[in-house]
Design an enzyme around this catalytic site. Structure first.
Site, PDB file in Angstrom:
ATOM      1  N   HIS A   1       0.825  -1.217   0.000  1.00 33.59           N
ATOM      2  CA  HIS A   1       0.000   0.000   0.000  1.00 33.59           C
ATOM      3  C   HIS A   1       0.856   1.262   0.000  1.00 33.59           C
ATOM      4  O   HIS A   1       0.375   2.336  -0.359  1.00 33.59           O
ATOM      5  CB  HIS A   1      -0.994  -0.009   1.178  1.00 33.59           C
ATOM      6  CG  HIS A   1      -0.403   0.291   2.513  1.00 33.59           C
ATOM      7  ND1 HIS A   1      -0.102  -0.699   3.440  1.00 33.59           N
ATOM      8  CD2 HIS A   1      -0.072   1.463   3.114  1.00 33.59           C
ATOM      9  CE1 HIS A   1       0.384  -0.141   4.533  1.00 33.59           C
ATOM     10  NE2 HIS A   1       0.410   1.167   4.362  1.00 33.59           N
TER      11      HIS A   1
ATOM     12  N   GLU B   1      24.867   6.948   6.644  1.00 33.22           N
ATOM     13  CA  GLU B   1      23.649   6.931   5.836  1.00 33.22           C
ATOM     14  C   GLU B   1      23.984   6.679   4.364  1.00 33.22           C
ATOM     15  O   GLU B   1      24.982   7.179   3.855  1.00 33.22           O
ATOM     16  CB  GLU B   1      22.885   8.248   5.962  1.00 33.22           C
ATOM     17  CG  GLU B   1      22.214   8.447   7.305  1.00 33.22           C
ATOM     18  CD  GLU B   1      21.385   9.719   7.337  1.00 33.22           C
ATOM     19  OE1 GLU B   1      21.236  10.359   6.271  1.00 33.22           O
ATOM     20  OE2 GLU B   1      20.896  10.084   8.421  1.00 33.22           O
TER      21      GLU B   1
ATOM     22  N   ASP C   1      -0.243  -7.563   1.455  1.00 31.10           N
ATOM     23  CA  ASP C   1       0.274  -6.189   1.478  1.00 31.10           C
ATOM     24  C   ASP C   1       1.795  -6.216   1.530  1.00 31.10           C
ATOM     25  O   ASP C   1       2.405  -5.950   2.565  1.00 31.10           O
ATOM     26  CB  ASP C   1      -0.310  -5.453   2.682  1.00 31.10           C
ATOM     27  CG  ASP C   1       0.010  -3.965   2.667  1.00 31.10           C
ATOM     28  OD1 ASP C   1       0.477  -3.481   1.620  1.00 31.10           O
ATOM     29  OD2 ASP C   1      -0.201  -3.308   3.696  1.00 31.10           O
TER      30      ASP C   1
ATOM     31  N   SER D   1       4.268   1.942   8.402  1.00 28.30           N
ATOM     32  CA  SER D   1       3.968   1.035   7.290  1.00 28.30           C
ATOM     33  C   SER D   1       5.229   0.642   6.531  1.00 28.30           C
ATOM     34  O   SER D   1       6.090   1.474   6.254  1.00 28.30           O
ATOM     35  CB  SER D   1       2.996   1.704   6.315  1.00 28.30           C
ATOM     36  OG  SER D   1       1.743   1.898   6.904  1.00 28.30           O
TER      37      SER D   1
END
EC number: 3.4.21.-
Length: 609
Positions: A92, A119, A142, A240
């Protein structure tokens, strides 16, 4: 009643394991996977019930596989490194292509508010969403794979997590950890520093029982739940795509799930059925259903090669009375990203051509497609999806195919055969195959002047020169009478989307001629399972707009042409309405008809259900 958007928050979804892939998995597994140089804090009752929602900060380097998906330096979703080139996230998070195609992936991230040593930021080369994911049911499958445009350099702050070994699973009661930069409370503020929470896995029976108490019950066999009936600890918006990770017996962190969804953040679901504001556990999708899919893609992603034939020669010529084309050369290979391949087919002069697709696997028409041109480089249509169309009769001795792929998806391409046919055009040919014609002619129903058969389905497309309109004149019309012409009928459209119906006929009265509003006309005949009649015969002629005193603006848009499609079978490209980013090598080819790969099964139509 659907769950309201402000209540259903996509945050959690699990991946578990299927047996039988030990050799495959070991061949791609990094021996240093799941290793963190930061020792985990000893667990006690209070640390067990810490949470991302109001939970604890993570020490830098604790979870070096955790990544941040960013749009213009803003955190959108989480993800997990599984190899130097592959990241797993939630489907999603990728559902909106306008956002997905602009994302970068930052590994070694800890504090979002500052640039830190270690990073690494890479662009996304390929996005692969699980084929069974749907935005209408975003809690199912998902999961998505992201292939990086480059490789991560592993070190103290960037490492991969382990994928589960065959037979490895985490039973109910096992304590696992999820991490992310999601909200600290439902509707609350976003943290700058990575947070973590420990969550117990629930039994399948408890999970299913809770989901059935929701006002809009959720069912499925892909679910695995985490959390406590009293709530208080959970992932939340912004988490998410992140990882649910468990330490195996060897102490290596293993990816057990992908953060997907939950009802609210940290809500209690005890006595859920009687509550006005319900909650849910953290929901995970069973990895046993998706691990083979993951392995297939991350393996083939390293070795897949498309055929070199013709792609390096854009004007590649294929000539003869018959032949075939396989792209790529083997069904077991995947076409490459950023492809622009062109083939020109020539059959003997004054012959027509019949095409048959025996295999079709091409992603979304917005980004990957096979386009077909004929006669003065005029577009016939484009193909994508997986459902095979009926045969296609082209009223021309030459045709050009152009295949385009971008950097977001890949699949196994297509196989086709072609054959030269004498141009003995039959007026009822549209009932035997999709028939595309560039000349005036006559059409008729199947078996005319005898009665047509039940469940007939016929389709003709006429494409006139751009300066012409198309005129349809009936010579006879005898179609089973029904009041609203919904049983047996002829329809006429000036676009192939069938959105611009300009006429519909049945009964036994010859109608007045029909004039199209563009240089395209689609004519279809359908019959149901009850009753037949003689049918129809009609002439097609091209009329110059100048003769009709109709002006043409240079900016006039020719209607997009396509058929009604089964869900997911095809997508439609419209240069004015399309909001997706064009592929890197896609030319501006204006208005395009899109050929339905599943609808056109000519000569027979299924009954109404």
């Amino acid at each position: 009643m659907p769950i309201s958007k402000d209540k259903l928050i996509l945050i959690l979804g699990m991946v578990c394991l299927e047996q039988g892939h030990s050799e495959t998995l070991s061949s791609i597994r990094n021996p240093d996977c799941g290793q963190s140089l930061v020792k985990p804090q000893p667990q006690n009752y209070f640390s067990l019930f810490s949470r991302i929602v109001g939970g604890s900060q993570v020490e830098k380097g604790s979870y070096p596989w955790q990544v941040s998906l960013k749009q213009k330096q803003k955190h959108i979703c989480g993800g997990t490194i599984i190899s130097s080139q592959w990241v797993i996230t939630a489907a999603h998070c990728m559902a909106n292509r306008n956002i997905a195609l602009t994302l970068n992936v930052t590994a070694g991230e800890h504090d979002l508010s500052q640039a830190e040593p270690g990073e690494q930021t890479l662009a996304i080369e390929t996005i692969i969403i699980h084929p069974q994911f749907s935005t209408r049911k975003p809690m199912i499958y998902d999961i998505a794979l992201l292939k990086m445009a480059g490789t991560f350099q592993f070190g103290q702050f960037v490492r991969p997590v382990c994928l589960p070994e065959p037979g490895e699973h985490f039973n109910a009661g096992f304590i696992c950890t999820t991490a992310g930069w999601g909200r600290l409370s439902e509707g609350g503020r976003l943290p700058q520093v990575l947070q973590q929470v420990n969550l117990p896995i629930l039994t399948q029976e408890e999970c299913e029982a809770v989901l059935l108490t929701l006002k809009n019950p959720i069912t499925g066999k892909t679910f695995l739940c985490t959390g406590s009936p009293d709530g208080g600890r959970d992932a939340c918006q912004g988490d998410s795509g992140g990882s649910l990770m468990c330490q195996n017996r060897k102490g290596a962190w293993t990816l057990a799930g992908v953060t997907s969804w939950g009802l609210g953040c940290g809500r209690s679901w005890r006595n859920n059925a009687r509550k006005k504001e319900q909650g849910s556990p953290g929901i995970f999708t069973d990895l046993r259903r998706v691990l083979p899919w993951i392995l297939k893609h991350i393996q083939t992603g390293h070795r897949r090669k498309s055929t070199k034939a013709l792609c390096s020669e854009p004007d590649g010529l294929i000539s003869g009375s018959e032949g075939e084309l396989h792209f790529p050369e083997s069904l077991h290979l995947y076409y490459e990203s950023k492809q622009l391949c062109v083939w020109t087919f020539l059959v003997p002069e004054d012959m027509h051509m019949l095409l048959n697709l025996s295999h079709l696997d091409i992603e979304s028409c917005h980004h990957n497609y096979l386009a077909m041109y004929s006669l003065e480089d005029r577009l016939v249509g484009k193909f994508c999806g997986e459902n095979l169309p009926s045969s296609i009769l082209i009223g021309s001795s030459s045709i050009r195919l152009r295949f385009i792929s971008d950097a977001t998806d890949y699949a196994t391409g297509f196989n086709l055969t072609y054959k030269a046919l004498k141009p003995r055009y039959h007026p009822d040919s549209g009932c035997r195959s999709l028939t595309i014609l560039f000349e005036e002619g006559t059409i008729q129903s199947l078996h005319y002047p005898e009665d047509y058969s039940n469940m007939a389905s016929c389709t003709w497309i006429f494409q006139a020169p751009n300066y012409c309109l198309i005129k349809l004149s009936f010579q006879s019309l005898e179609i089973e009478e029904n009041g609203d012409c919904s049983s047996d009928y002829v329809t006429v459209h000036s676009d192939v989307e069938k959105e611009k119906e300009i006429a519909r006929f049945c009964d036994y009265v010859i109608p007045s001629p029909v004039l199209s509003s563009s240089s395209v006309m689609l004519i279809s005949f359908q019959s149901d399972e009850n009753g037949t009649a003689r049918g129809f015969q009609a002439d097609i002629s091209f009329i110059s707009r100048a003769d009709l005193n109709i002006s043409i603006s240079e900016d006039e848009s020719v209607p997009l042409e396509t058929w009604d499609l089964p869900p997911g079978a095809m997508e439609i490209f419209d240069a004015e309405r399309d909001t997706h980013t064009k592929p890197p090598y896609e030319e501006d080819i204006g208005e395009m008809p899109a050929i339905d790969s599943g609808l056109l099964k000519q000569g027979e139509r299924r009954g109404k259900h």
